[in-house]
Design a protein around this motif. Structure first.
Motif, mmCIF file in Angstrom:
data_model
loop_
_atom_site.group_PDB
_atom_site.id
_atom_site.type_symbol
_atom_site.label_atom_id
_atom_site.label_comp_id
_atom_site.label_asym_id
_atom_site.label_seq_id
_atom_site.Cartn_x
_atom_site.Cartn_y
_atom_site.Cartn_z
ATOM 1 N N ALA A 63 0.867 -1.183 0.000
ATOM 2 C CA ALA A 63 0.000 0.000 0.000
ATOM 3 C C ALA A 63 0.899 1.226 0.000
ATOM 4 C CB ALA A 63 -0.905 0.013 1.222
ATOM 5 N N ALA A 64 0.705 2.113 -0.953
ATOM 6 C CA ALA A 64 1.437 3.382 -1.010
ATOM 7 C C ALA A 64 0.478 4.513 -0.646
ATOM 8 C CB ALA A 64 2.014 3.614 -2.406
ATOM 9 N N ALA A 65 0.935 5.419 0.187
ATOM 10 C CA ALA A 65 0.093 6.534 0.633
ATOM 11 C C ALA A 65 0.791 7.857 0.365
ATOM 12 C CB ALA A 65 -0.223 6.404 2.121
ATOM 13 N N LEU A 66 0.030 8.816 -0.124
ATOM 14 C CA LEU A 66 0.520 10.171 -0.360
ATOM 15 C C LEU A 66 -0.351 11.136 0.427
ATOM 16 C CD1 LEU A 66 2.379 12.121 -2.057
ATOM 17 C CD2 LEU A 66 0.476 12.235 -3.692
ATOM 18 N N VAL A 67 0.275 11.994 1.212
ATOM 19 C CA VAL A 67 -0.453 13.002 1.986
ATOM 20 C C VAL A 67 0.014 14.386 1.553
ATOM 21 C CG1 VAL A 67 -0.877 13.964 4.282
ATOM 22 C CG2 VAL A 67 -0.823 11.489 3.965
ATOM 23 N N LEU A 68 -0.940 15.224 1.164
ATOM 24 C CA LEU A 68 -0.669 16.611 0.776
ATOM 25 C C LEU A 68 -1.218 17.515 1.878
ATOM 26 C CD1 LEU A 68 -1.867 16.424 -2.951
ATOM 27 C CD2 LEU A 68 0.401 15.897 -2.016
ATOM 28 N N PRO A 69 -0.357 18.172 2.664
ATOM 29 C CA PRO A 69 -0.822 18.963 3.813
ATOM 30 C C PRO A 69 -1.838 20.036 3.447
ATOM 31 C CG PRO A 69 1.554 18.707 3.878
ATOM 32 C CD PRO A 69 1.110 18.198 2.547
ATOM 33 N N ASP A 70 -1.676 20.649 2.278
ATOM 34 C CA ASP A 70 -2.591 21.716 1.858
ATOM 35 C C ASP A 70 -3.355 21.294 0.609
ATOM 36 O OD1 ASP A 70 -1.758 23.502 3.933
ATOM 37 O OD2 ASP A 70 0.066 23.871 2.783
ATOM 38 N N GLY A 71 -3.784 20.058 0.591
ATOM 39 C CA GLY A 71 -4.404 19.521 -0.613
ATOM 40 C C GLY A 71 -5.859 19.841 -0.813
ATOM 41 N N GLY A 72 -6.463 20.568 0.131
ATOM 42 C CA GLY A 72 -7.878 20.891 -0.011
ATOM 43 C C GLY A 72 -8.711 19.631 -0.096
ATOM 44 N N ASP A 73 -9.622 19.568 -1.067
ATOM 45 C CA ASP A 73 -10.486 18.396 -1.223
ATOM 46 C C ASP A 73 -10.035 17.548 -2.403
ATOM 47 O OD1 ASP A 73 -13.304 20.080 -2.892
ATOM 48 O OD2 ASP A 73 -11.138 20.063 -3.277
#
Length: 226
Positions: free
Chosen positions: A126-136
């Motif tokens: 499982a690969a996960a990407l988190v964008l702190p300011d990604g909005g919706d």
């Protein structure tokens, strides 16, 4: 844009760089990859009970500490006759984290009496990407209403052999024969284990390679802006 890979393994960073370069071409130059280790960040305690939970846990931790986009993965081996074990415990199956030879020896002993036709297994990532300011832009999973999160999966099916073969790779690679094979065999005419493949051959079919390739579409759209 800087993208932090939630790992202390520089080899994993190089692998991701190769995948991005293959999939994005010159557009990959818009991203600077760094590891959490190079930034002096600690490894979070992996308290999740699924690959997805642990991947998100690591990516969220790095994103919150740096306020930068963070990429993480979690993977392991699922042996069908063991009821999906070792699973998330793959790296510490014999007790000590990352003790590859002990993990392999224990697993082989546990399924010693299982016939070859029933020794099916698969690696899952499982690969996960988190964008702190990604909005919706992504699916909300965590506590931060401003962050966007994405998860992609990869799988490599195969079987467990009875004795290790090969010197490359790590983990369970020496005892795992992928169902997908390159156009060659080993010196005895046998299908290759993951540990007998070169990096290019393995990355083309691996669970991590597939998950990260799927994630490049997200990186392209939401980080590079293509």
């Amino acid at each position: 844009m800087t993208l932090v890979v939630a790992t202390h393994n520089e080899g994993k960073l190089a692998e991701i760089q190769r995948i991005l370069a293959d999939d994005l071409g010159s557009n990959a130059e818009a991203i600077t990859l760094v590891t959490a280790g190079s930034l002096g960040l600690p490894d979070p305690v992996e308290t999740g009970v699924t690959f997805e939970e642990n991947a998100l846990l690591k990516a969220r931790d790095v994103a919150r500490r740096t306020n930068l986009p963070a990429l993480a993965d979690d993977s392991g081996l699922i042996v069908d006759v063991l009821g999906a074990a070792p699973g998330i415990l793959s790296a510490r199956w014999a007790g000590a984290h990352g003790h590859d030879k002990a993990n392999n020896a224990l697993l082989l002993a546990q399924i010693e009496d299982i016939p070859d036709s029933r020794r099916t297994a698969r690696f899952v990532c499982a690969a996960a990407l988190v964008l702190p300011d990604g909005g919706d832009a992504g699916q909300r999973v965590g506590d931060d209403d401003n962050a966007a999160e994405f998860v992609r999966f990869g799988e490599m099916k195969g079987s467990i052999i009875r004795k290790p073969r090969g010197e490359h790779g790590f983990g369970y690679d020496p005892i795992f024969v992928p169902a997908e094979q390159p156009d060659r065999t080993d010196e005895d005419g046998l299908p290759l284990t993951s540990a007998q493949m070169d990096a290019g051959e393995k990355n083309a079919i691996s669970h991590r390679g597939k998950a990260l390739k799927a994630m490049t579409e997200v990186i392209s759209a939401h980080i590079i802006g293509l």
